[in-house]
Design a protein around this motif. Structure first.
Motif, short mmCIF file in Angstrom:
data_model
loop_
_atom_site.label_atom_id
_atom_site.label_comp_id
_atom_site.label_asym_id
_atom_site.label_seq_id
_atom_site.Cartn_x
_atom_site.Cartn_y
_atom_site.Cartn_z
N ASP A 103 9.97 -18.59 2.36
CA ASP A 103 10.97 -18.37 3.40
C ASP A 103 10.86 -19.43 4.50
O ASP A 103 9.76 -19.80 4.90
CB ASP A 103 10.79 -16.99 4.02
CG ASP A 103 11.26 -15.88 3.09
OD1 ASP A 103 12.01 -16.19 2.16
OD2 ASP A 103 10.87 -14.72 3.31
N THR A 118 11.22 -13.64 0.25
CA THR A 118 11.31 -12.28 0.79
C THR A 118 12.64 -12.10 1.51
O THR A 118 13.66 -12.66 1.10
CB THR A 118 10.12 -12.00 1.75
OG1 THR A 118 10.11 -12.99 2.79
CG2 THR A 118 8.80 -12.04 1.00
N SER A 119 12.63 -11.37 2.59
CA SER A 119 13.87 -10.96 3.25
C SER A 119 14.72 -12.13 3.72
O SER A 119 15.94 -12.17 3.48
CB SER A 119 13.54 -10.05 4.44
OG SER A 119 12.83 -8.91 3.99
N GLN A 177 18.64 -13.09 2.42
CA GLN A 177 19.77 -13.08 3.34
C GLN A 177 20.52 -14.41 3.30
O GLN A 177 21.76 -14.44 3.38
CB GLN A 177 19.29 -12.79 4.76
CG GLN A 177 18.77 -11.37 4.96
CD GLN A 177 18.32 -11.12 6.38
OE1 GLN A 177 18.73 -11.82 7.31
NE2 GLN A 177 17.49 -10.10 6.56
N VAL A 206 11.04 -7.46 -1.39
CA VAL A 206 12.44 -7.17 -1.11
C VAL A 206 12.56 -5.75 -0.57
O VAL A 206 11.98 -4.80 -1.11
CB VAL A 206 13.27 -7.33 -2.39
CG1 VAL A 206 14.68 -6.81 -2.19
CG2 VAL A 206 13.31 -8.80 -2.79
N THR A 207 13.35 -5.58 0.50
CA THR A 207 13.57 -4.28 1.12
C THR A 207 15.06 -3.98 1.22
O THR A 207 15.91 -4.84 0.91
CB THR A 207 12.96 -4.25 2.53
OG1 THR A 207 13.61 -5.24 3.35
CG2 THR A 207 11.46 -4.55 2.48
N GLU A 218 16.75 -3.69 3.93
CA GLU A 218 17.32 -4.53 4.98
C GLU A 218 17.68 -5.92 4.48
O GLU A 218 18.69 -6.51 4.90
CB GLU A 218 16.35 -4.63 6.16
CG GLU A 218 16.16 -3.35 6.95
CD GLU A 218 15.32 -2.33 6.20
OE1 GLU A 218 14.62 -2.72 5.23
OE2 GLU A 218 15.36 -1.14 6.57
N SER A 219 16.87 -6.46 3.55
CA SER A 219 17.16 -7.81 3.04
C SER A 219 18.28 -7.81 2.02
O SER A 219 18.97 -8.83 1.85
CB SER A 219 15.90 -8.41 2.43
OG SER A 219 15.42 -7.62 1.34
#
Length: 654
Positions: A452, A478-479, A483, A503-504, A506-507
């Motif tokens: 990232d 990751t997030s 995005q 990964v969540t 929110e992402s």
């Protein structure tokens, strides 16, 4: 008496009409030789042992046993069997014994034709029925070769091959034979010869792990099956150049050749194939250490007018072979090079700069240390129509080389990078910027250099053509990176984030909301932080287009996700809920959804699914064709049997 005088005997072994059985004959014998008794002539007994009549008893000489037709020499039996009028008669005779089976299967079709011709010439006035038999036999011999047979390890025997050769003669002829054996497989040249003699229409032969077949068996195939088009040999240690040369000389229609782990095949066999097989289109050579530059170069240069696919793996070839491929591969559209340790940067550079690969559309380079930035750019220059690039385990490929390649490969549509640790997110974005109008598929697998970074979204390029994105097992992504993907790729339809534990919800929410065309396939295997909230939002936005959803290993997924799926999804046909926290209630929801027509459902390792789910699973409907209940410990074997009876058309894994 007149009737007796005129009696001429019959075919039965019988002393005459004066007695009804052999016991009565003792009365006549007791009269002596002088008795004036008439005896009608009888045919000689077909039993070898003499009959001795003593006081009404029949005694067989114990020193001489009765003989059968099997006592005839094989040559005589062979002549008898090959004169049978048709394929069905020969198949029936082969059921007598294994001995007869092997004899019948050793008869060549040419010998049958010669026999029929000789019989026709020897009979001046054949009857109407004989003519009909000949016509039937001609129809049976005109096989088209459309039948397929595949034998696994325990089925692979000479007897089985002989049975196949005879059984397929009258049903269209065997066209494709696959033998998937093991180190203990007992198929030998005898069985392969039976196939050769009985299946002249054979077009495809595949042999894997057949350790006892030699050049003799392969030569029989070559001699008797001139229509052979595809030959696949894997782990056949006794087949050498001699067998391959026989195929080359007798099978000019060969279009596909695959040789894997055959240590005795080398350059001479490949040279013969190149010279004698003008229709050759596909060549695969793996793990054959006797194959070198001479064999590959001769094969490619000789078959340059037809060769379209070349796959080379773990061979002792150098830059010379790649230079020849680059020069003579004018019709090659698919090229795969794997584990060529002796090939350097120079080989790839020359292959690209000879400008011979003008029709190349797909290239795969796996574990070749010679692939560098300069080499990859040269390939792009020499292949103006290249659409697919697959690179795996490249230690020297960097961002600069990837960006330069993307700028040169004007037709590139698919890019797959695997274990390329020198590639970073900047290189990927640079490639997207260069190919923003054509690139449709991007796959990044185990690229540890991807991490990232912070961006100003106003400075990022847009990739309107990208439809499919795969990011697997890249722990640095990751997030933030996800995005970014959502912002620059609004036309995504398929996304695979397998193994991305960072990964969540929110992402992923920006990525899901940014799609303008609707997601079709989503794979979130191993994304352990994904929850019901994300799935609910996903199906509400894309439920009308979503066809495949994989949530394998997402333990935070519960029955709440299934409720949202039943309410919003209308075209979903593949759903994987393995190792999720769904229960019998969720299964009942799926079964009650009338708008769902699931084809594949996986509930493997779902510990909360019990016997109570079986009635609901039985009501899934005729659309379900695949059901995975593996490791569902609370479902008994008896319950599974009942479910299999109800869903008899469905493939159930348990």
């Amino acid at each position: 008496m007149a009737a007796l005088v005129n009696y001429g005997g019959n075919d039965d072994i019988c002393p005459g009409p004066f007695y009804s059985n052999l016991t009565d004959s003792s009365l006549l014998l007791s009269l002596g030789q002088k008795a004036d008794v008439y005896r009608p002539p009888c045919k000689r007994s077909r039993v070898t042992a003499p009959l001795i009549f003593r006081a009404g008893e029949k005694v067989i000489d114990e020193k001489k046993q009765p003989r059968s037709i099997d006592t005839l020499p094989d040559e005589c039996l062979f002549e008898i069997l090959r004169r049978l009028p048709g394929d069905k008669e020969r198949s029936n005779s082969a059921c007598v014994s294994k001995h007869w089976l092997m004899l019948v299967s050793s008869i060549r079709s040419s010998e049958l034709a010669a026999c029929n011709k000789a019989c026709d010439e020897s009979v001046k006035n054949p009857s109407r029925y004989l003519n009909n038999d000949v016509i039937v036999d001609e129809q049976e011999s005109g096989n088209n070769g459309y039948l397929t047979r595949c034998l696994d390890a325990e089925e692979s025997t000479d007897i089985r091959l002989a049975s196949i050769a005879l059984g397929t003669c009258s049903r269209g002829g065997l066209g494709k034979l696959s033998i998937r054996g093991s180190n203990s497989t007992r198929v030998t040249d005898v069985g392969l010869s039976a196939i050769a003699h009985g299946c002249p229409s054979l077009r495809v032969l595949s042999m894997w792990k057949v350790p006892f077949v030699t050049d003799v068996g392969l030569s029989e195939i070559a001699n008797e099956c001139p229509l052979l088009e595809k030959l696949d040999l894997c782990q056949c240690p006794l087949i050498s150049d001699k067998g391959l040369i026989a195929v080359a000389q007798k099978c000019p229609d060969l279009t596909s050749l695959s040789i894997k782990s055959c240590p005795r095949i080398g350059n001479e066999g490949l040279q013969a194939i190149g010279r004698c097989c003008p229709k050759l289109k596909s060549v695969t050579i793996n793990d054959c250490l006797q194959v070198g530059d001479k064999g590959v170069a001769s094969l490619v240069s000789s078959a340059s007018s037809s060769l379209e696919r070349i796959r080379l793996r773990t061979l002792n070839i150098s830059d010379i072979a790649l230079a020849v491929i680059g020069h003579y591969g004018k019709n090659v559209i698919d090229l795969s090079l794997t584990e060529l340790q002796d090939v350097n940067e120079k080989g790839f550079w020359v292959m690209g700069n000879t400008h011979g690969l003008q029709k190349l559309k797909s290239i795969s380079i796996n574990c070749c240390n010679g692939l560098t930035d300069a080499a990859l750019q040269a390939i792009a220059k020499g292949s103006p129509f290249l659409k697919q690039l697959f690179v795996c385990k490249s230690c020297y490929l960097s961002d600069a080389g990837l960006i330069a390649f993307a700028g040169t490969a004007k037709a590139l549509e698919s890019l797959h990078l695997e274990d390329c640790n020198q590639i970073t997110l900047m290189g990927i974005l640079g490639a997207l910027l260069k190919r923003s109008a054509e690139l449709k598929s991007l796959s990044l697998v185990r690229c540890l250099g991807l991490k990232d970074i912070s961006f100003e979204f106003s400075q990022l390029p847009s990739c309107m053509s990208l439809r499919s994105l795969t990011i697997q097992d890249c722990p640095g992504v990751t997030s933030a990176s996800i995005q970014v993907v959502g912002r620059i790729c609004p036309q995504l339809q398929n996304i695979d984030l397998s193994g991305q534990v960072g990964v969540t919800d929110e992402s992923l929410i920006p990525l899901i909301k940014s799609s303008e065309v609707g997601f079709v396939e989503i794979n979130l295997t191993g994304c352990v932080n994904v929850t019901d909230d994300l799935v609910t939002m996903l199906v509400k936005v894309h439920g009308s287009s979503l066809k495949m959803l994989n949530l394998h290993g997402c333990r935070k997924i519960t029955d709440g996700s299934l409720l949202a799926i039943t309410e919003s999804c209308s075209v979903l046909d593949d759903l994987d809920l393995s190792s999720c926290s769904v229960s019998d209630y969720g299964v009942a929801l799926l079964a009650s959804a009338r708008q769902l027509n699931l084809h594949i459902l996986s509930l493997a390792s779902c510990s909360q699914v019990t016997l109570k789910s079986l009635p609901f699973l039985g009501n899934l409907g005729l659309s379900i064709v695949g059901l995975n209940l593996q490791d569902c410990s609370l479902i008994s074997a008896h319950g599974l049997r009942l479910l299999e009876e109800k869903l008899w058309w469905c493939d159930i894994i348990s």
